[in-house]
Design an enzyme around this catalytic site. Structure first.
Site, PDB file in Angstrom:
ATOM      1  CB  THR A 182      30.327   5.960  -1.933  1.00 16.69           C
ATOM      2  OG1 THR A 182      30.628   6.210  -0.593  1.00 16.69           O
ATOM      3  CG2 THR A 182      29.467   4.849  -2.263  1.00 16.69           C
ATOM      4  NE  ARG A 187      31.455  14.788   4.454  1.00 20.70           N
ATOM      5  CZ  ARG A 187      32.365  14.177   3.441  1.00 20.70           C
ATOM      6  NH1 ARG A 187      33.551  14.915   3.456  1.00 20.70           N
ATOM      7  NH2 ARG A 187      32.173  13.137   2.837  1.00 20.70           N
ATOM      8  CG  ASP A 206      30.861  10.651  10.039  1.00 20.01           C
ATOM      9  OD1 ASP A 206      31.145   9.738  10.706  1.00 20.01           O
ATOM     10  OD2 ASP A 206      30.898  10.584   8.744  1.00 20.01           O
ATOM     11  CG  ASP A 263      42.174  -7.965  12.242  1.00 16.38           C
ATOM     12  OD1 ASP A 263      43.262  -8.866  12.055  1.00 16.38           O
ATOM     13  OD2 ASP A 263      42.621  -6.954  12.980  1.00 16.38           O
ATOM     14  CE  LYS A 322      33.650   2.277   5.803  1.00 18.02           C
ATOM     15  NZ  LYS A 322      33.075   3.527   6.784  1.00 18.02           N
TER      16      LYS A 322
HETATM   17  O1  C5P Z   1      29.377  13.142   5.040  1.00 20.08           O
HETATM   18  P1  C5P Z   1      29.022  12.037   3.970  1.00 20.08           P
HETATM   19  O2  C5P Z   1      27.512  11.984   3.649  1.00 20.08           O
HETATM   20  O3  C5P Z   1      29.737  11.834   2.823  1.00 20.08           O
HETATM   21  O4  C5P Z   1      29.138  10.681   4.929  1.00 20.08           O
HETATM   22  C1  C5P Z   1      29.119   9.244   4.546  1.00 20.08           C
HETATM   23  C2  C5P Z   1      29.112   8.386   5.723  1.00 20.08           C
HETATM   24  O5  C5P Z   1      29.179   7.066   5.072  1.00 20.08           O
HETATM   25  C3  C5P Z   1      30.613   8.430   6.297  1.00 20.08           C
HETATM   26  O6  C5P Z   1      30.452   8.270   7.707  1.00 20.08           O
HETATM   27  C4  C5P Z   1      31.385   7.482   5.443  1.00 20.08           C
HETATM   28  O7  C5P Z   1      32.364   6.805   6.344  1.00 20.08           O
HETATM   29  C5  C5P Z   1      30.256   6.494   5.257  1.00 20.08           C
HETATM   30  N1  C5P Z   1      30.645   5.427   4.130  1.00 20.08           N
HETATM   31  C6  C5P Z   1      30.978   5.880   2.943  1.00 20.08           C
HETATM   32  N2  C5P Z   1      30.975   4.909   1.869  1.00 20.08           N
HETATM   33  C7  C5P Z   1      31.189   3.456   2.269  1.00 20.08           C
HETATM   34  C8  C5P Z   1      30.944   3.131   3.544  1.00 20.08           C
HETATM   35  C9  C5P Z   1      30.606   4.222   4.535  1.00 20.08           C
HETATM   36  O8  C5P Z   1      30.726   7.010   2.655  1.00 20.08           O
HETATM   37  N3  C5P Z   1      31.140   2.731   1.393  1.00 20.08           N
END
Ligand code: C5P
Length: 223
Positions: free
Chosen positions: A125, A205, A12, A66, A63
Site C-alpha cells: 500500500t 502509526r 511496529d 523464497d 511476508k
Molecule cells: O503505520 P501504518 O498504519 O502505516 O502500518 C501499516 C502496517 O501494515 C505496517 O506494519 C506495514 O508493514 C503493514 N503492511 C502494509 N502494506 C502491505 C502489507 C503490510 O502497510 N501491503
C-alpha cells in the site's frame, strides 16, 4: 463501537515496554496484534509466545518470499507457534503457496492446533498499483487455496465481488483525515475500508504514535 474485533494493531516498535503498553491498553477490546519484521527481528519468537500465552491473536507479518521448500519449512515453524495468521508474497508462485498451505494443514493436524490463516501480499500500500494487477494476484491466491489477501480498500470491493467471499481481505493504509499519511499511498479511513469490503484493517502509526492508544484506536474506528 462494533468493529473492535476487526482491528489489527501493528506493533511496529523496537521497545519491549512500549509494545506491552499497547497490548495492555487494547487487548481488553479483543483486537488482534501484528508483529512484523521490526519487533520480530529484535525480540524473536519469545515475544510472540508471551503474547499468545495470554490468549491474544497474533498476526506474524514476515511476508515470506523464497523458494517453495524454504517457504514450506518456515511455514511449518510459524504454524507450530500458534499464530492466528501469517503472510506470504503471492508472487512467490503457485507451487510455493500450495506447499505452504499443505504443510500448514499437515502440521496443525499432527499437533492438533488451530490452523493459522495464510494471507497473501498483493501490492504494497506504500505505492500506486493497478487494480487489475491486485485482482490478478488475488486470483492466484484463491487458486492456491490460501485464506486471504492483503490489499488496499481501493481493491477490496473488486476482490470481494469477483471471488464471492472466498478470500478474506485485510487492509492496511488506514488513516484518519487529519493523520500524516507517512509512506503510505493507497490510504482510506477505517469506515471506508469496511464499506469497501475489508474483513480486517491493519493500523500502526495512527495508534502507536499517540499517547493514549485506546482513544486513538477509537478515533480510527469511528473515522
Ligand atoms: O503505520 P501504518 O498504519 O502505516 O502500518 C501499516 C502496517 O501494515 C505496517 O506494519 C506495514 O508493514 C503493514 N503492511 C502494509 N502494506 C502491505 C502489507 C503490510 O502497510 N501491503
Amino acid at each position: 463501537m462494533k468493529e473492535w474485533n476487526k482491528l489489527i494493531v501493528a506493533l511496529d516498535l523496537d521497545e519491549k515496554a512500549e509494545i506491552f503498553r499497547v497490548v495492555k491498553a487494547l487487548a481488553p477490546k479483543k483486537v488482534k496484534f501484528k508483529i512484523g519484521s521490526i519487533a520480530f527481528t529484535k525480540f524473536g519468537p519469545q515475544l510472540l509466545k508471551k503474547i499468545i500465552s495470554r490468549k491474544i491473536d497474533i498476526f506474524l507479518d514476515l511476508k515470506l518470499y523464497d523458494i517453495p521448500n524454504t517457504m514450506k519449512q518456515t511455514a511449518a515453524v510459524i504454524a507450530g507457534m500458534g499464530c492466528w495468521a501469517f503472510t506470504v508474497h503471492i508472487r512467490a508462485g503457485q507451487e510455493a503457496l500450495e506447499s505452504v498451505r499443505d504443510e500448514v494443514v499437515r502440521v496443525c493436524a499432527a499437533k492438533k492446533m488451530r490452523k493459522p490463516l495464510i494471507l497473501g501480499v498483493t501490492e504494497l500500500t506504500s505505492g500506486e498499483a493497478a487494480k487489475a494487477k491486485v485482482v490478478e494476484l488475488a486470483d492466484q491466491a484463491r487458486i492456491a487455496g490460501i485464506d486471504g489477501v492483503i490489499a488496499s480498500a481501493q481493491e477490496a470491493s473488486a476482490i470481494k465481488a469477483k471471488f464471492d467471499n472466498h478470500l478474506l481481505v485485510i487492509t492496511p493504509g488506514i488513516r484518519n483525515p487529519k493523520d500524516d499519511k507517512g509512506d503510505q499511498q493507497r490510504i482510506t479511513t477505517a469506515q471506508t475500508a469496511f464499506y469497501e469490503g475489508a474483513d480486517y484493517i491493519v493500523v500502526g502509526r495512527p495508534i502507536i504514535s499517540k499517547k493514549n492508544y485506546l482513544k486513538a484506536a477509537q478515533e480510527v474506528l469511528s473515522a
